[in-house]
Enzyme design. Structure first.
Site, short mmCIF file in Angstrom:
data_model
loop_
_atom_site.label_atom_id
_atom_site.label_comp_id
_atom_site.label_asym_id
_atom_site.label_seq_id
_atom_site.Cartn_x
_atom_site.Cartn_y
_atom_site.Cartn_z
N GLY A 170 0.81 -1.21 0.00
CA GLY A 170 0.00 0.00 0.00
C GLY A 170 0.84 1.26 0.00
NE ARG A 171 3.39 1.93 5.60
CZ ARG A 171 3.73 2.32 6.81
NH1 ARG A 171 4.02 3.57 7.04
NH2 ARG A 171 3.79 1.47 7.79
CG ASP A 203 0.41 -9.12 6.11
OD1 ASP A 203 -0.18 -9.75 7.02
OD2 ASP A 203 0.57 -7.89 6.16
CG ASP A 209 6.47 -5.27 7.50
OD1 ASP A 209 7.22 -4.45 6.95
OD2 ASP A 209 5.33 -5.52 7.09
P1 AMP Z 1 1.84 -3.59 7.94
O1 AMP Z 1 1.00 -3.49 9.15
O2 AMP Z 1 2.87 -2.49 7.82
O3 AMP Z 1 2.42 -4.94 7.73
O4 AMP Z 1 0.86 -3.31 6.71
C1 AMP Z 1 -0.29 -4.07 6.45
C2 AMP Z 1 -0.93 -3.60 5.17
O5 AMP Z 1 -1.36 -2.25 5.28
C3 AMP Z 1 -0.03 -3.62 3.96
O6 AMP Z 1 -0.82 -3.95 2.86
C4 AMP Z 1 0.47 -2.21 3.88
O7 AMP Z 1 0.89 -1.88 2.58
C5 AMP Z 1 -0.74 -1.42 4.30
N1 AMP Z 1 -0.42 -0.11 4.91
C6 AMP Z 1 0.08 0.12 6.14
N2 AMP Z 1 0.22 1.44 6.36
C7 AMP Z 1 -0.19 2.08 5.23
C8 AMP Z 1 -0.28 3.46 4.82
N3 AMP Z 1 0.05 4.46 5.63
N4 AMP Z 1 -0.74 3.69 3.59
C9 AMP Z 1 -1.10 2.70 2.75
N5 AMP Z 1 -1.05 1.41 3.08
C10 AMP Z 1 -0.59 1.08 4.29
MG MG Z 2 3.62 -5.79 6.55
#
Ligand code: AMP
Ligand code: MG
Length: 500
Positions: free
Chosen positions: A91-92, A251, A261
């Site tokens: 997502g980012r 994930d 992560d």
């Molecule tokens: P994470 O918790 O960092 O492993 O992220 C879980 C999911 O949420 C993944 O698909 C990330 O790409 C998405 N994600 C987390 N933070 C953001 C953000 N600020 N903008 C867009 N997508 C996000």
């Molecule tokens: Mg992640």
């Protein structure tokens, strides 16, 4: 600005069309370099020596991508806290490209915080300076501790604010990984794609991480076995340094066996197996003591995705993966015990001693738990005890006699190893100091360093802490503030936050 050239070889983009979306990073209004990992850049043979800070900042915000970069957002699914999200994806984040490092290993170079992608859902696609520096500190600490991990190559501030509870300075992290293939990547194609896609991904993963399995009679079962071995080894290493990942969603489990992560992760202070720091982990799913079981749970999701590739007869396939999964607990215990023996200063691991050595280690942990003793110092000061000085260890306990009975048993066990081989005993304390760290990235120090960097732009505390966590076994740091636990009240209140 003319972009520099990295020697990219982008196999994921080339071999796995349809598994990603080509995408460009957002433009950073005012790029500024905050951190650069020069030793890592050197390992990757990146031609950055001639670049000035402005060029580096432009490169590592994505404003001036290196020649040959092919940025893509990877798609994946994932079980988050047990609930399935069929479509997550970067997502980012963006995979910028792959390089072959000086040791011949293929490494991903990826951005995090480089803007919204088609997978961003409600997210803003951004990241803040503080959490990205946190990822630097924890990743470098893990690396120095000898634990497989993704690493930070750079952090560049974007000059754009990020809205969280408050407005924060934005940043892009450049992350290096053996790959970004996750359990969730397999889940995505197993649930929404064609069986052919899972096969393609599995073949790619084997070629990339386990090429020796390509010719085996059941390569996909062998892949499950290899991934399961790597996770058993990894989680045992986490447990032996008191690391709590905090968000072991599928994930966030990499098939490479690297820790990936660094969100709400933290190191335990006073030993308590029920420890949870993450503010979003309400039920303690990812508590310290649950990590081996969660790893197996995630591996079971991986196995499910592979089932159709393993045998045409579903019952046969289930029987075969079950056998691999059933071996996980034993493998984990083997790795854990290997690490614990080293921490206890034992070198001769005879199978006949497995049960009693495991009990000795477990009882040591029970002594630390009962005394609410700092996990890191409890182990480290055992090395002093091995060198003949018990008082630093006893000083960790409210009642200095608390470890007495256990120490008698431990000494007897050490002596049993030394009999006839006094050289075994003489190097014991030193050997123990090479495996029991004196410095971990303690939560209060990490917070302090990030606050200075984020609020005042003062990077000095961050740099001092980084220098310390990169030398975790160095006895010269024993008297430094980085070796000191936080006051108990501080740890008791400590929470980490996700969605950063
Ligand atoms: P994470 O918790 O960092 O492993 O992220 C879980 C999911 O949420 C993944 O698909 C990330 O790409 C998405 N994600 C987390 N933070 C953001 C953000 N600020 N903008 C867009 N997508 C996000
Ligand atoms: Mg992640």
């Amino acid at each position: 600005m003319t972009a520099t050239a990295f020697t990219f070889d982008n196999s994921y983009a080339r071999d796995l069309e349809g598994f990603y979306v080509p995408w460009q990073p957002a433009v950073a209004p005012e790029p500024r370099l905050v951190f650069l990992n020069r030793p890592l850049a050197e390992e990757l043979a990146l031609p950055i020596a001639s670049m000035d800070d402005a060029a580096l900042a432009a490169t590592f915000t994505g404003n001036a991508l290196p020649e040959g970069a092919q940025p893509i957002a990877q798609v994946y699914a994932g079980h988050q806290f047990g609930g399935f999200s069929p479509r997550l994806g970067d997502g980012r984040a963006l995979l910028v490209g792959e390089v072959i490092d000086r040791h011949g290993r293929r490494r991903d170079i990826a951005f995090k915080g480089s803007g919204r992608t088609p997978f961003a859902r409600n997210g803003d696609g951004k990241a803040a300076v503080g959490p990205m520096l946190r990822e630097v500190l924890i990743g470098e600490a893990m690396h120095a501790l000898g634990i497989p991990t993704t690493r930070a190559l750079a952090v560049a501030a974007t000059g754009a604010p990020v809205a969280r509870d408050e407005m924060l300075p934005g940043a892009v992290l450049t992350r290096v990984a053996a790959s970004h293939i996750r359990v969730g990547t397999f889940q995505y194609f197993a649930t929404s794609g064609e069986e052919g896609d899972v096969r393609k991904l599995a073949e790619y993963t084997i070629a990339r991480h386990d090429p020796e399995l390509a010719g085996s009679p059941r390569p996909f079962l062998a892949l499950l076995d290899a991934v399961s071995q790597r996770q058993a080894a990894l989680i045992a290493q986490w447990m032996n340094v008191g690391f709590i990942h905090g968000v072991m969603n599928t994930d966030n489990m990499a098939l490479s066996g690297e820790t990936i992560d660094y969100g709400p992760c933290a190191f335990m202070e006073a030993y308590d197996p029920a420890t949870v720091f993450s503010s979003i982990d309400q039920y303690g799913r990812y508590a310290y003591r649950n990590q081996p079981d969660i790893a197996l749970w995630n591996l079971t999701r991986f196995a499910e995705a592979l089932l159709p590739l393993i045998d045409d007869d579903p019952e046969q396939a289930v029987a075969m993966v079950t056998e691999v999964l059933n071996a996980f607990a034993g493998r984990y215990r083997t790795h854990l015990l290997r690490g614990q023996r080293a921490k206890l200063g034992l070198v001769r691991g005879e199978p006949a001693d497995d049960a009693s050595d495991a009990a000795l280690a477990e009882d040591w942990l029970a002594v630390l738990h009962a005394g609410k003793v700092d996990f890191t110092l409890g182990w480290r000061r055992l090395a002093d005890a091995a060198a003949g000085s018990d008082s630093p260890l006893r000083a960790l306990f409210a009642d200095p006699r608390a470890p007495e009975d256990w120490l008698v048993r431990w000494r007897a066990r050490c002596t049993s190893e030394d009999s006839g081989k006094p050289e075994v005993g003489s190097g014991r304390a030193e050997a123990m100091r090479r495996v029991n760290p004196i410095v971990i990235p303690r939560n209060h120090r990490v917070e302090e360093a990030l606050a200075a960097a984020s609020d005042e732009g003062d990077l000095a505390p961050f740099e001092r802490l980084l220098d310390a966590v990169r030398r975790p076994f160095d006895e010269a740091l024993a008297a430094s503030p980085y070796a000191e636990p936080a006051p108990v009240e501080v740890t008791a209140r400590y929470q980490t936050f996700c969605g950063t």
